[in-house]
Design a protein around this motif. Structure first.
Motif, PDB file in Angstrom:
ATOM      1  N   ARG A 115      96.160  49.821  81.553  1.00 14.14           N
ATOM      2  CA  ARG A 115      96.672  51.469  81.619  1.00 14.14           C
ATOM      3  C   ARG A 115      96.073  51.689  82.607  1.00 14.14           C
ATOM      4  O   ARG A 115      95.318  52.267  82.645  1.00 14.14           O
ATOM      5  N   ARG A 116      96.707  52.460  83.844  1.00 19.80           N
ATOM      6  CA  ARG A 116      96.002  53.559  84.363  1.00 19.80           C
ATOM      7  C   ARG A 116      96.164  54.476  84.519  1.00 19.80           C
ATOM      8  O   ARG A 116      97.524  54.742  84.654  1.00 19.80           O
ATOM      9  N   HIS A 118      98.006  58.457  84.665  1.00 27.02           N
ATOM     10  CA  HIS A 118      98.020  59.305  86.561  1.00 27.02           C
ATOM     11  C   HIS A 118      98.096  60.875  85.873  1.00 27.02           C
ATOM     12  O   HIS A 118      99.861  60.877  84.920  1.00 27.02           O
ATOM     13  N   ARG A 123     100.074  54.351  84.612  1.00 26.13           N
ATOM     14  CA  ARG A 123     100.513  53.192  84.904  1.00 26.13           C
ATOM     15  C   ARG A 123     100.102  51.335  84.301  1.00 26.13           C
ATOM     16  O   ARG A 123      99.540  51.374  83.935  1.00 26.13           O
ATOM     17  N   VAL A 125      99.435  48.230  84.799  1.00 28.48           N
ATOM     18  CA  VAL A 125      98.821  47.549  86.052  1.00 28.48           C
ATOM     19  C   VAL A 125      98.191  46.027  85.175  1.00 28.48           C
ATOM     20  O   VAL A 125      97.514  45.640  84.623  1.00 28.48           O
ATOM     21  N   THR A 127      96.921  41.995  87.338  1.00 27.55           N
ATOM     22  CA  THR A 127      95.977  41.649  87.749  1.00 27.55           C
ATOM     23  C   THR A 127      96.546  40.152  87.830  1.00 27.55           C
ATOM     24  O   THR A 127      96.469  39.429  87.258  1.00 27.55           O
TER      25      THR A 127
ATOM     26  N   MET B 104     107.540  48.348  82.921  1.00 25.90           N
ATOM     27  CA  MET B 104     107.213  48.447  83.992  1.00 25.90           C
ATOM     28  C   MET B 104     107.565  48.976  85.910  1.00 25.90           C
ATOM     29  O   MET B 104     108.954  47.947  85.374  1.00 25.90           O
ATOM     30  N   THR B 127      97.930  42.674  92.456  1.00 27.99           N
ATOM     31  CA  THR B 127      97.959  43.647  91.923  1.00 27.99           C
ATOM     32  C   THR B 127      99.053  44.377  91.987  1.00 27.99           C
ATOM     33  O   THR B 127      99.741  44.153  92.151  1.00 27.99           O
ATOM     34  N   ASP B 129     101.468  47.338  90.373  1.00 27.32           N
ATOM     35  CA  ASP B 129     101.023  48.250  89.671  1.00 27.32           C
ATOM     36  C   ASP B 129     102.166  49.080  89.703  1.00 27.32           C
ATOM     37  O   ASP B 129     102.857  50.543  90.460  1.00 27.32           O
ATOM     38  N   LYS B 131     104.244  52.387  87.632  1.00 29.64           N
ATOM     39  CA  LYS B 131     104.382  53.223  86.086  1.00 29.64           C
ATOM     40  C   LYS B 131     105.560  52.280  84.942  1.00 29.64           C
ATOM     41  O   LYS B 131     106.315  52.008  85.096  1.00 29.64           O
TER      42      LYS B 131
END
Lengths: 137, 137, 137, 137, 137, 137, 137, 137, 137, 137
Positions: A115-116, A118, A123, A125, A127, B104, B127, B129, B131
């Motif tokens: 979780r990022r 913002h 967001r 994320v 990878t 996402m 990646t 990314d 919301k």
């Protein structure tokens, strides 16, 4: 069966992954039948969830990997599919430019999710991290 | 046409993205027809590649997005598809656990690709990314 | 099971939606397995329909969303599919003209259905109402 | 050809629909080849866009209706498809409960699209409005 | 279940249709699950065939309509499919010429089947009879 | 080419069928490429439409029969497809009951279309009339 | 069930076909569910194989004909499919040249299979023999 | 091109096959692109039809074999497909019983077609004749 | 059942193949249902694995061969599929150049798999070995 | 173009592979568009075949890999497909038993084809040789 037991025990996926000291996405994928689990981990999962040894055995068996095509239309999964349709050819161009002719391995490979935070809304994320393999005759 | 001009000019994708000050994957996707390009950027790309204004106009037009299904079988793109088949349901579980019921976004979204050096062979790191969007009636 | 119980109890969908204070289409979709239901609502539905707590639990679980493809050929559902085939590209043009490059969200989204009386025969009026999301890198 | 001429003339779809006094979505759909246009309207469109009479004739001819399946995966169109997958069976239930056994006509039918302002972001509102037809032997 | 009971009772379809005073093809289609049957008719059918009230209830419920795609390859059904492939576009031309832009309704619709005697071998005569619906915005 | 010529000459399908003394649906199907036309008829059609002898020759050649699958989704043609999905199994039952095990021929076969006036709106009446063929070893 | 009984009784297909005085391929096809069997034959088969009267009844019922698509990939069946792909258009040409526009009936039709001895290895000889049906309006 | 030339020259397929001393079905299949033709035969065909040497060369080249799937729905070809669906599993049973586990070769293989006169209407007789190949490790 | 018994007995595939003196890949394929097994071998396998005689009988029965299409997406199997997509046309060219027009038999055929040690990582070596069959009319 | 030039020059594939000192199957695959060719080799091929520098450039460009699905039905290629359907799951079992959970790489991979003489008819021997990759997180 594992999902039901997990809900009954009120355990999060991270709790289980922590208990068996495994990466989170790998652990969930394994419990959903996409990876065979070493005996020790399979047994600890079953102990944690009060499941019997037949489950532990089946967690260790070699699976056939893949996804039910109906699941690809689930909106949460479909957005990855859509991103691949929109950006897949661009990723191919950039892999070839940066690394040469070859692929990102999906075997020597790991996935992570985070979780990022913002201000406009947090967001997701994800990878993908795989070894580059060049075409080598 | 753009690909051919780019090769003829011996320009890398990063050169073009730098010239128009755009994110790399976005820039490649736009030039492959997945995003309309603002007029200024479209014109600078065409100037850089010695392409005429008809190309610049077509770069600005609204595209139909998507991928030719045959391309999904190209090995470089297929490995992403395979990773989604193997790990998609696990990602769905973890998004729901961490964020709640939702997705996402693939629209409020960016992708990045990088090389990660590694003694056993360098790695492709991609990646996604986007919301988080919760189901909100 | 829910459908059978509803018929046995002679309850309309609006009765159930009213009882749990939920929007009508959302409520039907949730009971058909397309939305997880909060615990309180799930329990009130089961109380109303004399269903046991296992049903209430399953109503709360996270579903895989989507439709059995065979149902898309049911005439009542197919007419929506046909309308989308005939008018979908026109809606795309008009969304892009009015809002710019982006989509109508299907997540931050609601649907409503109403009867509109008309001398030539009453009409079914279905409203799709979703937040505009612009492509934002 | 019409799209290109429209862009060249810097005319919006609403300008064209206004010129021929036609509903907006119908007008766009007709110009995208989904409805034959009466001679007077076809000629006025061609005059407005400086297109010759062969175009006006082809706008009047009876089309084969439908959508290129590849377009169904365009994200802007796909969200309608997804909404239909998630809510289609609920709409079927509610049509049958409110109107009886039958369908919403897709022939005696109109669609409208509007922008609804909203503090969290404006919304796309699409209304499907079709006559109810009951199964009548 | 109904088919088996019908054979056991040695009743023809026309016997059942006569008993419930229903058109023949409609009656067979309803008993094959394509139309909900009014309560009175459903009960008379079950009385005639010695079936219990659960069957009568299920005959009254709203069906999902459609055909198992495998059945379309059954030779008796396939010949209709083939006739539609060979003559469908011609029927479309003639409907548009005679009635204007629109369709033959499949909802306000009936089908009949008859034997026509002929010296070279009797003939199957199937009549599709549906209200014309013009595209009306 | 034939369609364009027919529109230019303002001739109806019935005019052409009358000129060559052929059944209406057969004539349209033949001109749409589903039946080879005898030389005399092919030449009279071309004379009527001011088309050259190469067209007349191609009208006489043996076609590959069938329909572009995309056309099956055209609403005017689809309603026949839908009727077949809903009533096909019932027709099969009734053919077997009335005639025994066999099929309605699609080769020794004719189709007719007519308008039936009706106070609630005129009706499209399509008659399929094919010889019964029993399975005969 | 029939296959298992046949193996248990050590009876060849020809033994059964002989017992009921039926052509060999027809008999096997009927016992595999592709033809209804007259009552007398169905009962004699069941007597021969010690099967009860429910089997005899089901052998007499009208089947839905066709093949599980998975079976088309079985190598023994696929070779016929491949021969049809390679030689089907040639057979069509020759039928039209020799007989005119029409088909080989698959209803008024029989198949036979034989072994033809040959020094390089015996051969499978399969004969399709169907009445020619010309397109006759 | 060959078909057009053949019609122009008013030559039957048997005339061409006779000229190059080749089996009839093989010859037609080769000219439809399913077999490479030896140089001598290719040249004699081209001489017979007044075609130039480029055609003769292309007749000798190694083809990709197979059928356009749309052709499988042509009624004349479909009847073979249908016969295979109805009788294929029976043929498989009989090949295994008579010859053991294996297949009829489609490579060491020939097809013949003949007219068989019959008072009820002449019959199309097609013979598939292929070497039996047993599974041999 | 066989797989479970094999794991329970801790027997490798090579142990079983050795016990019945059969080639390894053939033995595994037969036990997975792709080859009928001679009675003696079937009985020895069942003795080795403590399975009853019904299993031995079913191992001897003639199978329908083929693969569940879902398995083709399993990564271990898919890599063969991908190699065939990339190199199949090249293999076709080389077979025709070296052997003439024909195929590698998949019936008179054997497969072997071996480990080849290599300093960069051991290699999987799979050998397909089939008799060449030329097209021979 | 390359195929035509090669035939015109009467050069075998091995001649070309020898000229550029490349493995045979790789060379054919590259010339069929499945591998980019280094500049030196591309130029030598074009010199050998009298093709101009545009061809040499296109031989160096990065391809989209994959096969036209229609080619999978060509009999010479299909036999490999069939062998994979019959033996693929057995190969998967044996790879997992011998090497552990993982795959044979199709990237670090080579294929070879050879003729093996045999008194019953020569054999096609195709060897797939790929590095084992274990699932490694």
């Amino acid at each position: 069966m594992i999902t039901a037991a997990r809900v009954r025990k009120k355990l999060g996926w991270a709790d289980i992954a922590g208990e068996i000291d495994a990466p989170l996405v790998w652990c969930v994928a394994a419990l959903l039948g996409q990876h065979p689990m070493p005996a020790g981990q399979a047994e600890r999962v079953c102990a944690l969830l009060d499941l019997d040894s037949a489950v532990a055995e089946s967690l260790q068996s070699q699976p056939s990997r893949g996804i039910d095509p109906a699941l690809l239309a689930d909106p949460t999964i479909y957005r990855f599919q859509e991103a691949l349709a929109v950006y897949g050819p661009a990723l191919k161009e950039l892999i070839h430019e940066e690394f040469g002719d070859g692929i990102m391995s999906a075997i020597n490979f790991k996935v992570d999710i985070a979780r990022r935070e913002h201000p406009d809304g947090d967001r997701v994320v994800v990878t993908f991290d795989g070894k580059f393999l060049d075409y080598r005759w």
